[in-house]
Scaffold this motif. Structure first.
Motif: not given
Length: 197
Positions: A108-110, A121-123, A113-115
């Motif tokens: 969920e954190l990934y 936050d993209m790597d 962070l993507a949003l």
């Protein structure tokens, strides 16, 4: 004094601000304090960490200022590592009512962070490394706090921002029996409804 912990994307900044509004406490975010000084922009832009002694000095000043103005304090993202935690234990242990860890599954954190869409936050590999370091630090910090008999509670950080806020309000009331809700709006008025740090 309450310490609020959580991995990147857990929403601790949003929740810390909401709780400060609800209880009439002062929200002190280590990241915000550092940014507000303007002294460390070059270091931040290079992706490096601020010297621990500088962080302790800045946070000590902000905590003392809040207390002098009659506020209880919610610490957001501080202490961040074992060195800072040792300073906190040595200087503030008797003022700490408890610590709360916002618990959110990593998948969920990934997604959160993507949003959020920030470059850092993209790597996925870099995020995993950040999580690993943060978890190691939290283990060391929690060991130190537990050694001072400071209660640490995990709170489910999944659900709407309002649902998580309500859970945190309940825990705050248990940890700090004298804490009183200052506003009828448990959702924190105009508090930003997004998942930040």
């Amino acid at each position: 004094m309450i310490i609020l912990f959580g991995l990147a994307g857990s929403g601790k900044g949003t929740q810390g601000k909401a709780l400060s509004e609800i209880f009439g406490w002062r929200w002190i975010s280590v990241g915000q304090v550092i940014r507000d000084t303007g002294e460390y922009d070059d270091i931040i832009n290079r992706g490096e960490l601020i010297n621990d002694d500088d962080v302790n000095r800045l946070m000590s000043g902000q905590i003392a200022k809040a207390e002098a103005e009659g506020y209880d304090v919610i610490l957001d993202g501080y202490p961040r590592d074992e060195y800072q935690a040792k300073w906190v234990v040595a200087n503030l242990a008797d003022k700490i009512d408890g610590a709360i860890f916002l618990d959110v599954p990593k998948e969920e954190l990934y997604e959160r962070l993507a949003l959020r869409g920030r470059d850092d936050d993209m790597d996925r590999t870099a995020i995993e490394r950040r999580f690993e370091i943060a978890e190691q630090n939290f283990y060391a910090i929690s060991t130190l706090l537990s050694g001072e008999n400071i209660e640490i509670r995990k709170v489910d950080g999944v659900g709407s921002v309002e649902e998580v806020t309500n859970r945190l309000v309940d825990v705050m009331k248990e940890m700090v029996p004298g804490a009183r809700v200052q506003t009828a709006d448990v959702n924190g008025g105009e508090i930003e409804r997004s998942y930040g740090e």
